[in-house]
Design a protein around this motif. Structure first.
Motif, mmCIF file in Angstrom:
data_model
loop_
_atom_site.group_PDB
_atom_site.id
_atom_site.type_symbol
_atom_site.label_atom_id
_atom_site.label_comp_id
_atom_site.label_asym_id
_atom_site.label_seq_id
_atom_site.Cartn_x
_atom_site.Cartn_y
_atom_site.Cartn_z
ATOM 1 N N MET A 1 -30.388 59.880 -50.877
ATOM 2 C CA MET A 1 -31.498 60.272 -51.712
ATOM 3 C C MET A 1 -31.855 61.714 -51.394
ATOM 4 O O MET A 1 -31.958 62.090 -50.230
ATOM 5 N N THR A 2 -32.045 62.507 -52.427
ATOM 6 C CA THR A 2 -32.386 63.907 -52.218
ATOM 7 C C THR A 2 -33.887 64.067 -51.986
ATOM 8 O O THR A 2 -34.682 63.191 -52.324
ATOM 9 N N SER A 3 -34.262 65.210 -51.418
ATOM 10 C CA SER A 3 -35.684 65.471 -51.197
ATOM 11 C C SER A 3 -36.427 65.568 -52.524
ATOM 12 O O SER A 3 -37.597 65.182 -52.609
ATOM 13 N N LYS A 4 -35.764 66.053 -53.576
ATOM 14 C CA LYS A 4 -36.392 66.128 -54.904
ATOM 15 C C LYS A 4 -36.681 64.729 -55.441
ATOM 16 O O LYS A 4 -37.757 64.473 -55.983
ATOM 17 N N GLN A 5 -35.734 63.815 -55.281
ATOM 18 C CA GLN A 5 -35.944 62.438 -55.736
ATOM 19 C C GLN A 5 -37.081 61.779 -54.962
ATOM 20 O O GLN A 5 -37.951 61.132 -55.549
ATOM 21 N N LEU A 6 -37.060 61.953 -53.641
ATOM 22 C CA LEU A 6 -38.107 61.375 -52.814
ATOM 23 C C LEU A 6 -39.470 61.946 -53.190
ATOM 24 O O LEU A 6 -40.446 61.214 -53.338
ATOM 25 N N ALA A 7 -39.556 63.251 -53.371
ATOM 26 C CA ALA A 7 -40.823 63.888 -53.749
ATOM 27 C C ALA A 7 -41.332 63.330 -55.073
ATOM 28 O O ALA A 7 -42.532 63.080 -55.232
ATOM 29 N N GLY A 8 -40.425 63.115 -56.024
ATOM 30 C CA GLY A 8 -40.828 62.546 -57.310
ATOM 31 C C GLY A 8 -41.375 61.143 -57.175
ATOM 32 O O GLY A 8 -42.407 60.802 -57.774
ATOM 33 N N LEU A 9 -40.711 60.328 -56.372
ATOM 34 C CA LEU A 9 -41.209 58.966 -56.152
ATOM 35 C C LEU A 9 -42.564 58.987 -55.456
ATOM 36 O O LEU A 9 -43.444 58.180 -55.774
ATOM 37 N N LEU A 10 -42.754 59.917 -54.533
ATOM 38 C CA LEU A 10 -44.039 60.015 -53.841
ATOM 39 C C LEU A 10 -45.160 60.443 -54.791
ATOM 40 O O LEU A 10 -46.290 59.976 -54.668
ATOM 41 N N VAL A 11 -44.853 61.318 -55.732
ATOM 42 C CA VAL A 11 -45.853 61.685 -56.746
ATOM 43 C C VAL A 11 -46.283 60.439 -57.505
ATOM 44 O O VAL A 11 -47.473 60.177 -57.687
ATOM 45 N N TRP A 12 -45.302 59.663 -57.969
ATOM 46 C CA TRP A 12 -45.624 58.447 -58.717
ATOM 47 C C TRP A 12 -46.407 57.461 -57.848
ATOM 48 O O TRP A 12 -47.404 56.900 -58.308
ATOM 49 N N LEU A 13 -45.980 57.252 -56.615
ATOM 50 C CA LEU A 13 -46.676 56.321 -55.723
ATOM 51 C C LEU A 13 -48.112 56.763 -55.466
ATOM 52 O O LEU A 13 -49.018 55.926 -55.444
ATOM 53 N N ASN A 14 -48.336 58.049 -55.295
ATOM 54 C CA ASN A 14 -49.699 58.543 -55.102
ATOM 55 C C ASN A 14 -50.571 58.268 -56.320
ATOM 56 O O ASN A 14 -51.768 58.015 -56.184
ATOM 57 N N GLU A 15 -49.975 58.303 -57.501
ATOM 58 C CA GLU A 15 -50.718 57.984 -58.728
ATOM 59 C C GLU A 15 -51.057 56.494 -58.809
ATOM 60 O O GLU A 15 -51.939 56.100 -59.561
ATOM 61 N N GLN A 16 -50.365 55.672 -58.022
ATOM 62 C CA GLN A 16 -50.555 54.216 -58.062
ATOM 63 C C GLN A 16 -51.318 53.702 -56.847
ATOM 64 O O GLN A 16 -51.313 52.504 -56.562
ATOM 65 N N GLN A 17 -51.978 54.577 -56.118
ATOM 66 C CA GLN A 17 -52.560 54.172 -54.837
ATOM 67 C C GLN A 17 -53.593 53.058 -54.953
ATOM 68 O O GLN A 17 -53.818 52.345 -53.973
ATOM 69 N N GLU A 18 -54.180 52.853 -56.113
ATOM 70 C CA GLU A 18 -55.109 51.731 -56.240
ATOM 71 C C GLU A 18 -54.380 50.386 -56.278
ATOM 72 O O GLU A 18 -54.976 49.350 -56.007
ATOM 73 N N LEU A 19 -53.074 50.407 -56.552
ATOM 74 C CA LEU A 19 -52.282 49.175 -56.635
ATOM 75 C C LEU A 19 -51.265 49.018 -55.519
ATOM 76 O O LEU A 19 -50.895 47.904 -55.178
ATOM 77 N N VAL A 20 -50.774 50.123 -54.971
ATOM 78 C CA VAL A 20 -49.669 50.072 -54.009
ATOM 79 C C VAL A 20 -50.180 50.341 -52.599
ATOM 80 O O VAL A 20 -50.791 51.375 -52.336
ATOM 81 N N GLU A 21 -49.892 49.404 -51.712
ATOM 82 C CA GLU A 21 -50.242 49.547 -50.291
ATOM 83 C C GLU A 21 -49.167 50.322 -49.537
ATOM 84 O O GLU A 21 -49.451 51.271 -48.826
ATOM 85 N N ARG A 22 -47.908 49.878 -49.686
ATOM 86 C CA ARG A 22 -46.770 50.511 -49.005
ATOM 87 C C ARG A 22 -45.545 50.438 -49.907
ATOM 88 O O ARG A 22 -45.486 49.600 -50.807
ATOM 89 N N ALA A 23 -44.569 51.322 -49.612
ATOM 90 C CA ALA A 23 -43.321 51.321 -50.381
ATOM 91 C C ALA A 23 -42.159 51.683 -49.468
ATOM 92 O O ALA A 23 -42.320 52.453 -48.517
ATOM 93 N N TRP A 24 -40.997 51.121 -49.773
ATOM 94 C CA TRP A 24 -39.778 51.320 -48.986
ATOM 95 C C TRP A 24 -38.599 51.592 -49.907
ATOM 96 O O TRP A 24 -38.533 51.089 -51.019
ATOM 97 N N ILE A 25 -37.631 52.336 -49.385
ATOM 98 C CA ILE A 25 -36.306 52.425 -49.986
ATOM 99 C C ILE A 25 -35.431 51.456 -49.204
ATOM 100 O O ILE A 25 -35.430 51.458 -47.972
ATOM 101 N N PHE A 26 -34.709 50.594 -49.909
ATOM 102 C CA PHE A 26 -33.848 49.626 -49.243
ATOM 103 C C PHE A 26 -32.515 49.577 -49.985
ATOM 104 O O PHE A 26 -32.257 50.398 -50.850
#
Length: 127
Positions: A1-26
């Protein structure tokens, strides 16, 4: 996974913070192993999330809601992030949920990379 991909997923996860407690890549992105079912080229991105649920919440509704939100985010931003919302394409983001009794919860327990939330040194390592 590239840093750009990870950064994009983190942007989305931050937008979902009222619903998402934790997230993992598996899966193959974490383990480095690919199964024959994977498409040629880049494998998909297996993203598991743990929901923030109250006692009255119905997880089934939030599962559909989060999948819709991720799809919308990827339609708008996926090309720039080298991520896809289309199953079968390279870098397709496959969203799964860590819920008691679900198989993905076992996969995460056996080995996954916690990507959200990132604090302190973990944030620096991701940059």
């Amino acid at each position: 996974m590239t840093s750009k991909q990870l950064a994009g997923l983190l942007v989305w996860l931050n937008e979902q913070q009222e619903l998402v407690e934790r997230a993992w890549i598996f899966g193959s992105r974490f383990s480095g192993r690919r199964r024959e079912k994977d498409t040629p080229g880049e494998p998909d991105v297996d993203l598991a999330v743990e929901l923030r649920l109250g006692t009255d919440d119905k997880p089934d509704l939030w599962l559909f809601e989060l999948r819709d939100r991720l799809g919308e985010f990827l339609v708008k931003n996926g090309t720039a992030l080298d991520l896809s919302s289309n199953e079968g394409e390279p870098n397709f983001v496959h969203l799964e949920f860590c819920l008691e009794g679900w198989k993905v919860t076992r996969y995460v327990a056996e080995g996954a990379a916690l990507i959200y939330p990132l604090d302190g040194m973990e944030k620096l390592a991701a940059d």
